[in-house]
Design a protein around this motif. Structure first.
Motif, PDB file in Angstrom:
ATOM      1  N   LEU A   1      18.053 -16.819  18.546  1.00 47.84           N
ATOM      2  CA  LEU A   1      17.430 -17.861  19.366  1.00 47.84           C
ATOM      3  C   LEU A   1      18.450 -18.852  19.919  1.00 47.84           C
ATOM      4  O   LEU A   1      18.142 -19.666  20.781  1.00 47.84           O
ATOM      5  CB  LEU A   1      16.388 -18.636  18.537  1.00 47.84           C
ATOM      6  CG  LEU A   1      15.122 -17.880  18.134  1.00 47.84           C
ATOM      7  CD1 LEU A   1      14.204 -18.790  17.352  1.00 47.84           C
ATOM      8  CD2 LEU A   1      14.393 -17.344  19.370  1.00 47.84           C
TER       9      LEU A   1
ATOM     10  N   ASN B   1      21.143 -20.925  21.874  1.00 45.06           N
ATOM     11  CA  ASN B   1      21.404 -21.054  23.309  1.00 45.06           C
ATOM     12  C   ASN B   1      22.803 -21.667  23.469  1.00 45.06           C
ATOM     13  O   ASN B   1      23.061 -22.754  22.946  1.00 45.06           O
ATOM     14  CB  ASN B   1      20.334 -21.960  23.928  1.00 45.06           C
ATOM     15  CG  ASN B   1      20.487 -22.104  25.422  1.00 45.06           C
ATOM     16  OD1 ASN B   1      21.584 -22.051  25.955  1.00 45.06           O
ATOM     17  ND2 ASN B   1      19.366 -22.298  26.096  1.00 45.06           N
TER      18      ASN B   1
ATOM     19  N   TYR C   1      24.115 -23.078  25.846  1.00 44.77           N
ATOM     20  CA  TYR C   1      24.180 -24.221  26.768  1.00 44.77           C
ATOM     21  C   TYR C   1      23.521 -25.479  26.203  1.00 44.77           C
ATOM     22  O   TYR C   1      23.802 -26.585  26.622  1.00 44.77           O
ATOM     23  CB  TYR C   1      23.518 -23.863  28.111  1.00 44.77           C
ATOM     24  CG  TYR C   1      24.206 -22.704  28.764  1.00 44.77           C
ATOM     25  CD1 TYR C   1      25.477 -22.855  29.320  1.00 44.77           C
ATOM     26  CD2 TYR C   1      23.614 -21.443  28.784  1.00 44.77           C
ATOM     27  CE1 TYR C   1      26.141 -21.779  29.902  1.00 44.77           C
ATOM     28  CE2 TYR C   1      24.274 -20.363  29.364  1.00 44.77           C
ATOM     29  CZ  TYR C   1      25.523 -20.541  29.912  1.00 44.77           C
ATOM     30  OH  TYR C   1      26.184 -19.482  30.467  1.00 44.77           O
ATOM     31  N   LYS C   2      22.595 -25.297  25.271  1.00 43.86           N
ATOM     32  CA  LYS C   2      21.902 -26.492  24.753  1.00 43.86           C
ATOM     33  C   LYS C   2      21.247 -26.191  23.403  1.00 43.86           C
ATOM     34  O   LYS C   2      21.082 -25.018  23.026  1.00 43.86           O
ATOM     35  CB  LYS C   2      20.841 -26.973  25.743  1.00 43.86           C
ATOM     36  CG  LYS C   2      19.804 -25.936  26.069  1.00 43.86           C
ATOM     37  CD  LYS C   2      18.760 -26.497  27.018  1.00 43.86           C
ATOM     38  CE  LYS C   2      17.621 -25.532  27.164  1.00 43.86           C
ATOM     39  NZ  LYS C   2      16.518 -26.011  27.937  1.00 43.86           N
TER      40      LYS C   2
ATOM     41  N   VAL D   1      18.273 -25.850  20.677  1.00 37.92           N
ATOM     42  CA  VAL D   1      16.879 -25.394  20.706  1.00 37.92           C
ATOM     43  C   VAL D   1      16.055 -26.472  19.995  1.00 37.92           C
ATOM     44  O   VAL D   1      16.380 -26.866  18.878  1.00 37.92           O
ATOM     45  CB  VAL D   1      16.743 -24.056  19.953  1.00 37.92           C
ATOM     46  CG1 VAL D   1      15.280 -23.641  19.830  1.00 37.92           C
ATOM     47  CG2 VAL D   1      17.563 -22.979  20.626  1.00 37.92           C
TER      48      VAL D   1
ATOM     49  N   GLU E   1      21.707 -30.812  25.744  1.00 33.55           N
ATOM     50  CA  GLU E   1      22.956 -30.228  26.255  1.00 33.55           C
ATOM     51  C   GLU E   1      24.178 -30.669  25.434  1.00 33.55           C
ATOM     52  O   GLU E   1      25.230 -30.059  25.521  1.00 33.55           O
ATOM     53  CB  GLU E   1      23.125 -30.569  27.749  1.00 33.55           C
ATOM     54  CG  GLU E   1      23.255 -32.038  28.088  1.00 33.55           C
ATOM     55  CD  GLU E   1      21.925 -32.797  28.177  1.00 33.55           C
ATOM     56  OE1 GLU E   1      20.880 -32.277  27.719  1.00 33.55           O
ATOM     57  OE2 GLU E   1      21.950 -33.932  28.677  1.00 33.55           O
TER      58      GLU E   1
ATOM     59  N   PRO F   1      25.039 -27.497  21.986  1.00 35.28           N
ATOM     60  CA  PRO F   1      24.782 -26.069  22.193  1.00 35.28           C
ATOM     61  C   PRO F   1      24.859 -25.303  20.870  1.00 35.28           C
ATOM     62  O   PRO F   1      25.521 -25.749  19.924  1.00 35.28           O
ATOM     63  CB  PRO F   1      25.909 -25.632  23.144  1.00 35.28           C
ATOM     64  CG  PRO F   1      26.940 -26.697  23.065  1.00 35.28           C
ATOM     65  CD  PRO F   1      26.254 -27.954  22.681  1.00 35.28           C
ATOM     66  N   ASN F   2      24.159 -24.189  20.830  1.00 37.76           N
ATOM     67  CA  ASN F   2      24.170 -23.311  19.638  1.00 37.76           C
ATOM     68  C   ASN F   2      23.677 -23.990  18.370  1.00 37.76           C
ATOM     69  O   ASN F   2      24.090 -23.631  17.266  1.00 37.76           O
ATOM     70  CB  ASN F   2      25.583 -22.743  19.392  1.00 37.76           C
ATOM     71  CG  ASN F   2      25.935 -21.713  20.439  1.00 37.76           C
ATOM     72  OD1 ASN F   2      25.136 -20.819  20.721  1.00 37.76           O
ATOM     73  ND2 ASN F   2      27.098 -21.854  21.047  1.00 37.76           N
TER      74      ASN F   2
END
Ligand code: UDP
Length: 249
Positions: free
Chosen positions: A66, A68, A70-71, A73, A115, A118-119
């Protein structure tokens, strides 16, 4: 919205069943930092609603796929305790709680600076301990406070409030009987700094004029809620001793 009530929701003086005026909020109390293990937490009492919110993160994303790049979750779980309502509520998620979780998460995604992380994952849990209508608004208000308490950067502190219609009149902040037997209920949430509406729902029927009035009332109500949120955060984080001297706290 159960249609017109057999029991009048307004008395002959135009007062509501709990003695409130049409445009009056229920009493609201807020506290932050109520849970030791959470990174941020808040407790909100709003009329007959009792709500606790806990925030964890930013932390490792699980399950990993899941993540991301870039930003962060954002997860939001709204849950009603089995003992929170008159009839026992069946434990676990249902359609209503999944819907409330989704729209509340989407509201917070407008303000949380995802943002920056991330991750990672930011988990927001809200437990309804006692329900008396308006729980999604109380939950979102508490969640926003808990995110601030966790030190998660946000563009704004989201505040929520509902307005609706009972016995032909537009009113602020419906309680259970008004929600059940009234004609309309319209929960909203705002980003108070920009005035952006980040959550909007409506159940029941209103004319265009009634709708405009209800929207104005709900936004004003949410602004009042936001004032209490700001006071609560200021009280918690005020620096009591700027000289850095004998502050034993
Ligand atoms: N309610 C209940 N059992 C349920 C769901 C709701 O008794 O399974 C009650 C509860 O008091 C809740 C109110 O009905 O606050 C209004 O529910 P609604 O779905 O309108 O959401 P809310 O106004 O709480 O955001």
């Amino acid at each position: 919205m159960g249609g017109k009530s057999e029991v009048p929701l307004l008395d002959k003086n135009g007062k509501r069943i709990d003695g409130r005026d049409l445009e009056e909020l229920r009493p609201v109390k807020m506290e932050v930092g109520v849970l030791k293990k959470a990174d941020g937490s808040a407790y909100v009492e709003w009329g007959g609603n009792k709500v606790i919110a806990a925030v964890y993160g930013p932390r490792e994303v699980l399950p990993k796929h899941l993540a991301n790049p870039y930003k962060a979750v954002l997860k939001y779980r709204y849950n009603m305790a089995p003992f929170s309502v008159d009839d026992r509520k069946r434990p676990g998620p249902d359609r209503r709680s999944i819907e409330i979780s989704k729209i509340s998460r989407e509201a917070l995604e407008r303000v949380v600076m995802l943002e920056y992380f991330p991750n990672t994952m930011i988990d927001v849990f809200v437990e309804i301990l006692q329900a008396d209508a308006g729980t999604r608004c109380a939950a979102l208000t508490a969640a926003s406070l808990a995110l601030a308490d966790a030190g998660i950067p946000m563009r704004d502190v989201v505040a929520a409030c509902a307005a609706g219609k009972i016995d032909g009149k537009v009113v602020l902040d419906l309680k259970k009987e008004e929600d059940n037997y009234g004609e309309a209920d319209m929960p909203i949430a705002i980003s108070p700094r920009t005035g952006e509406i980040v959550l909007f729902q409506m159940d029941g029927l209103m004319t265009k004029d009634e709708y405009m009035k209800a929207l104005r009332l709900a936004v004003e109500g949410a602004r009042k809620i936001n004032e209490i949120q700001k006071e609560t955060l200021k009280d918690k984080y005020k620096i009591t001793n700027l000289s850095g001297g004998d502050n034993n706290e």
